[in-house]
Scaffold this motif. Sequence first.
Motif, short mmCIF file in Angstrom:
data_model
loop_
_atom_site.label_atom_id
_atom_site.label_comp_id
_atom_site.label_asym_id
_atom_site.label_seq_id
_atom_site.Cartn_x
_atom_site.Cartn_y
_atom_site.Cartn_z
N GLN A 15 0.83 -1.20 0.00
CA GLN A 15 0.00 0.00 0.00
C GLN A 15 0.87 1.25 0.00
OE1 GLN A 15 -2.20 -1.20 3.46
NE2 GLN A 15 -4.07 -1.44 2.28
N ILE A 16 1.97 1.23 0.75
CA ILE A 16 2.87 2.37 0.76
C ILE A 16 3.48 2.56 -0.62
CG2 ILE A 16 5.07 3.25 1.66
CD1 ILE A 16 4.31 2.02 4.35
N GLN A 17 3.85 1.46 -1.28
CA GLN A 17 4.40 1.55 -2.62
C GLN A 17 3.38 2.18 -3.58
OE1 GLN A 17 5.70 -2.75 -2.60
NE2 GLN A 17 7.25 -1.86 -3.97
N LEU A 18 2.13 1.75 -3.49
CA LEU A 18 1.10 2.28 -4.39
C LEU A 18 0.83 3.76 -4.13
CD1 LEU A 18 -1.43 -0.70 -4.35
CD2 LEU A 18 0.07 -0.02 -6.23
N LEU A 19 0.81 4.15 -2.86
CA LEU A 19 0.52 5.54 -2.52
C LEU A 19 1.67 6.49 -2.83
CD1 LEU A 19 -1.24 5.01 0.92
CD2 LEU A 19 -2.32 5.79 -1.18
N THR A 20 2.90 6.02 -2.69
CA THR A 20 4.05 6.92 -2.77
C THR A 20 4.93 6.70 -3.98
OG1 THR A 20 5.47 5.45 -1.49
CG2 THR A 20 4.17 7.08 -0.26
N GLY A 21 4.84 5.53 -4.61
CA GLY A 21 5.72 5.23 -5.73
C GLY A 21 7.11 4.79 -5.29
N LEU A 22 7.29 4.50 -4.01
CA LEU A 22 8.59 4.07 -3.50
C LEU A 22 8.85 2.61 -3.87
CD1 LEU A 22 8.46 5.51 0.13
CD2 LEU A 22 9.79 6.40 -1.78
N GLY A 23 10.11 2.25 -3.86
CA GLY A 23 10.48 0.85 -4.06
C GLY A 23 10.17 0.04 -2.81
N THR A 24 10.29 -1.28 -2.92
CA THR A 24 9.95 -2.17 -1.82
C THR A 24 10.78 -1.88 -0.57
OG1 THR A 24 9.33 -3.89 -3.39
CG2 THR A 24 9.73 -4.58 -1.12
N ARG A 25 12.09 -1.75 -0.73
CA ARG A 25 12.96 -1.53 0.44
C ARG A 25 12.66 -0.19 1.10
NH1 ARG A 25 18.93 -3.74 0.04
NH2 ARG A 25 18.79 -2.80 2.08
N GLN A 26 12.44 0.84 0.30
CA GLN A 26 12.13 2.16 0.86
C GLN A 26 10.79 2.13 1.59
OE1 GLN A 26 12.50 4.29 -2.86
NE2 GLN A 26 14.18 5.50 -2.01
N ALA A 27 9.81 1.45 1.00
CA ALA A 27 8.49 1.35 1.63
C ALA A 27 8.59 0.59 2.95
CB ALA A 27 7.51 0.67 0.68
N GLN A 28 9.34 -0.50 2.97
CA GLN A 28 9.52 -1.27 4.20
C GLN A 28 10.20 -0.41 5.27
OE1 GLN A 28 11.78 -4.56 2.67
NE2 GLN A 28 9.98 -5.86 2.42
N HIS A 29 11.23 0.32 4.87
CA HIS A 29 11.95 1.18 5.80
C HIS A 29 11.02 2.25 6.38
CE1 HIS A 29 15.13 3.58 7.55
NE2 HIS A 29 14.63 4.64 6.92
N ASN A 30 10.22 2.90 5.53
CA ASN A 30 9.32 3.95 6.00
C ASN A 30 8.24 3.39 6.92
OD1 ASN A 30 10.68 5.99 4.72
ND2 ASN A 30 9.41 5.92 2.89
N LEU A 31 7.71 2.21 6.61
CA LEU A 31 6.70 1.60 7.47
C LEU A 31 7.30 1.26 8.84
CD1 LEU A 31 3.83 0.54 7.80
CD2 LEU A 31 4.58 -1.61 6.79
N LYS A 32 8.49 0.71 8.83
CA LYS A 32 9.16 0.36 10.09
C LYS A 32 9.43 1.62 10.91
CE LYS A 32 13.16 -2.21 11.76
NZ LYS A 32 14.37 -2.96 11.37
N ALA A 33 9.89 2.68 10.25
CA ALA A 33 10.16 3.94 10.95
C ALA A 33 8.89 4.53 11.53
CB ALA A 33 10.82 4.94 9.99
N ALA A 34 7.79 4.49 10.77
CA ALA A 34 6.53 5.04 11.27
C ALA A 34 6.04 4.27 12.49
CB ALA A 34 5.47 5.00 10.16
N LYS A 35 6.14 2.96 12.46
CA LYS A 35 5.72 2.15 13.61
C LYS A 35 6.59 2.43 14.83
CE LYS A 35 3.45 -1.53 11.08
NZ LYS A 35 3.43 -2.94 10.70
N PHE A 36 7.88 2.66 14.59
CA PHE A 36 8.80 2.97 15.68
C PHE A 36 8.48 4.34 16.29
CE2 PHE A 36 12.68 5.17 17.04
CZ PHE A 36 13.09 4.33 18.07
#
Length: 117
Positions: A15-36
């Motif tokens: 969902q982050i990839q679809l909303l932002t156009g980020l790659g998989t690794r960037q999307a995973q990193h941003n999701l992890k950072a947001a949860k933290f």
Amino acid sequence: MHVLRQTLPIIDTRQIQLLTGLGTRQAQHNLKAAKFLLPYLDRHFESKNTMTISAGYWDTKSITQRFCISSRTLFRWMERENNPFPAPCMQAAGSANRWRIEDVLAWEASEMDTQAA
């Protein structure tokens, strides 16, 4: 904050990839950072006790702080076809625009419903 707190547990990398156009690794990193960061953001906003008024008006700065967005993003949201952000009830140049708080809260609720669907 309320939107982030409700949305974060159900959002995934795709969902982050679809909303932002980020790659998989960037999307995973941003999701992890947001949860933290979520508990820290909760404490920050609770300590300031911000945006608890339910009647009156908010200016551009208040709204951009509420949603952690730029003023340009706010005005892009107003141009969206699906669930556009409400237009200000009082308009002037710069941050003098004013929105009815109840209009913003109603939009926020419908945006949460739209994203949950």
